[in-house]
Design an enzyme around this catalytic site. Structure first.
Site, PDB file in Angstrom:
ATOM      1  N   ARG A   1      49.375 123.482 -44.385  1.00 13.14           N
ATOM      2  CA  ARG A   1      48.651 124.754 -44.479  1.00 13.14           C
ATOM      3  C   ARG A   1      48.404 125.332 -43.091  1.00 13.14           C
ATOM      4  O   ARG A   1      48.683 126.505 -42.827  1.00 13.14           O
ATOM      5  CB  ARG A   1      47.324 124.520 -45.205  1.00 13.14           C
ATOM      6  CG  ARG A   1      46.484 125.774 -45.485  1.00 13.14           C
ATOM      7  CD  ARG A   1      45.182 125.335 -46.162  1.00 13.14           C
ATOM      8  NE  ARG A   1      44.411 126.457 -46.667  1.00 13.14           N
ATOM      9  CZ  ARG A   1      43.439 127.073 -46.010  1.00 13.14           C
ATOM     10  NH1 ARG A   1      43.133 126.681 -44.767  1.00 13.14           N
ATOM     11  NH2 ARG A   1      42.762 128.076 -46.557  1.00 13.14           N
TER      12      ARG A   1
ATOM     13  N   GLN B   1      37.372 126.515 -41.617  1.00 15.16           N
ATOM     14  CA  GLN B   1      37.762 126.681 -40.221  1.00 15.16           C
ATOM     15  C   GLN B   1      36.753 127.547 -39.481  1.00 15.16           C
ATOM     16  O   GLN B   1      36.287 128.561 -39.991  1.00 15.16           O
ATOM     17  CB  GLN B   1      39.149 127.320 -40.152  1.00 15.16           C
ATOM     18  CG  GLN B   1      39.719 127.395 -38.743  1.00 15.16           C
ATOM     19  CD  GLN B   1      41.152 127.894 -38.736  1.00 15.16           C
ATOM     20  OE1 GLN B   1      41.800 127.983 -39.771  1.00 15.16           O
ATOM     21  NE2 GLN B   1      41.656 128.242 -37.566  1.00 15.16           N
TER      22      GLN B   1
ATOM     23  N   LEU C   1      39.398 126.480 -46.280  1.00 11.22           N
ATOM     24  CA  LEU C   1      39.891 125.126 -46.060  1.00 11.22           C
ATOM     25  C   LEU C   1      39.017 124.091 -46.752  1.00 11.22           C
ATOM     26  O   LEU C   1      39.505 123.084 -47.281  1.00 11.22           O
ATOM     27  CB  LEU C   1      39.928 124.830 -44.555  1.00 11.22           C
ATOM     28  CG  LEU C   1      40.017 123.356 -44.177  1.00 11.22           C
ATOM     29  CD1 LEU C   1      41.421 122.844 -44.431  1.00 11.22           C
ATOM     30  CD2 LEU C   1      39.571 123.127 -42.759  1.00 11.22           C
TER      31      LEU C   1
ATOM     32  N   GLN D   1      45.156 131.305 -52.531  1.00  9.24           N
ATOM     33  CA  GLN D   1      44.006 131.428 -51.629  1.00  9.24           C
ATOM     34  C   GLN D   1      44.398 132.013 -50.277  1.00  9.24           C
ATOM     35  O   GLN D   1      43.634 132.753 -49.653  1.00  9.24           O
ATOM     36  CB  GLN D   1      43.357 130.055 -51.446  1.00  9.24           C
ATOM     37  CG  GLN D   1      42.060 130.060 -50.671  1.00  9.24           C
ATOM     38  CD  GLN D   1      41.786 128.717 -50.026  1.00  9.24           C
ATOM     39  OE1 GLN D   1      42.397 128.369 -49.030  1.00  9.24           O
ATOM     40  NE2 GLN D   1      40.864 127.974 -50.599  1.00  9.24           N
TER      41      GLN D   1
END
Length: 364
Positions: free
Chosen positions: A178, A68, A154, A315
């Site tokens: 997510r 991202q 991501l 994560q």
């Protein structure tokens, strides 16, 4: 729906699925009452054996996928015009997401594309579209040269999809959940991220400790993205972020940059999102990757589907160990890399770690 999974990857996924069927056969000869215990012991033994598969990495070519922040309005416009498989990916994605993802990528507005709930699916699909561009322009031979993959935050989902551990549509659904759950966690409790430029990690840790003394543990900050020496992102409560910005010059930082993200990613602020994502991962088919994919959580390549599920969930609340991951690859003999997806963020970081490393950008 348009199905665009690579035949070679699909075949490898079928072989991996078959091995899972055999490994999950029930124990038929165990005495009554001991089946569960014996099966659990077997499962644990199998996971240990499977996890050792990627222990000794000897990579030649890495495919790297951005996270991202790499998105830009206008991305994917050319690739869908030139590559029919890329256009098919966006068509399938729009069916799954319920909105025209390609239109947002091309037309924006920037505020919409930059939102967590849209930017994550957009980067995932755009990166795989770039992969199809590479396939069309350079042939399957170049694709097959990749013997290791990694992705920044991501981008790990994109890497796992490329490696055959996830189907395209399953990866996209996970990325959608997510992004939505991370946005919800950020909305529930204000927080943020700050990039600290010009300091090594020890100094940034000292800066965080000093800031936390002023604001307290609940609003404190810590390093969330270990990118490369001189470029670390800290994450936490807004008071903690403000304290870091105020005190950075005292620690000889060159500058700080408040990141345009929804909240404190990769910290305990994302715990509600981790729980939501873990539920989704539990019901998603994941198989053994055909090539190693280095995890952001521990800079290791996992082959067990359960280990992959666990690290993907963790994560969200764990620091991104990108610097350690890159060093692992370089010290294991990596000779060249391809950054596949929007912009050249990873190439810039890689060059800060090793100026001589050969890296090719495949953009959309």
């Amino acid at each position: 729906m348009v199905q665009v999974i690579s035949p070679s990857i699909a075949q490898m996924r079928s072989a991996s699925s078959a091995s899972r069927v055999f490994s999950n056969r029930p124990v038929l000869s165990a005495p009554r009452g001991s089946c569960t215990r014996i099966h659990a012991q077997q499962t644990a033994t199998e996971q240990v054996a499977t996890e050792s598969k990627f222990t000794n990495l000897k990579p030649h070519t890495a495919f790297l996928f951005p996270g991202q922040g790499a998105q830009t309005v206008g991305m994917a416009k050319d690739v869908v015009e030139e590559v029919s498989a890329a256009k098919g990916l966006f068509a399938q994605a729009s069916d799954i997401l319920g909105y025209d993802l390609l239109k947002v990528c091309i037309e924006g507005p920037k505020e919409k594309l930059d939102s967590t709930v849209i930017s994550q699916p957009a980067i995932y699909v755009a990166s795989l579209a770039a992969l199809e561009k590479l396939r069309q322009d350079s042939g399957e031979e170049v694709i097959s040269q990749a013997d290791v993959a990694a992705g920044l935050s991501l981008g790990e989902y994109t890497a796992l999809t490329f490696a055959g551990a996830l189907k395209f549509e399953d990866g996209l659904k996970l990325v959608k959940i997510r992004g939505e759950s991370m946005q919800a966690a950020a909305d529930a409790r204000p927080s943020g991220m700050v990039s600290v430029i010009g300091l090594d990690s020890d100094k940034v840790n000292e800066l965080c400790e000093a800031a936390n003394k002023e604001v307290g543990a609940e609003e404190g900050v810590r390093i969330a993205n270990f990118l490369c020496n001189g470029n670390y992102a800290v994450s936490g409560g807004l008071p903690g972020c403000e304290a870091v910005e105020k005190m950075a010059k005292e620690f000889k930082a060159r500058m700080t940059v408040r990141l345009a993200v929804a909240g404190a990613f990769h910290t305990h602020f994302m715990k509600p999102a981790e729980e939501k994502l873990r539920e989704a991962l539990a019901s998603t088919e994941i198989v053994e990757p055909r090539i190693p994919v280095v995890s952001n959580v521990d800079a290791k390549a996992h082959s067990s589907p359960e280990a992959i599920r666990d690290t993907l969930a963790r994560q969200l609340t764990s620091p991104v160990q990108w610097e350690k991951s890159v060093n692992l690859l370089l010290h294991s003999g990596l000779e060249e890399s391809y950054e596949i997806g929007p912009n050249k963020v990873l190439a810039g970081i890689f060059k800060r770690i090793d100026k001589k490393h050969k890296i090719t950008n495949v953009q959309v």
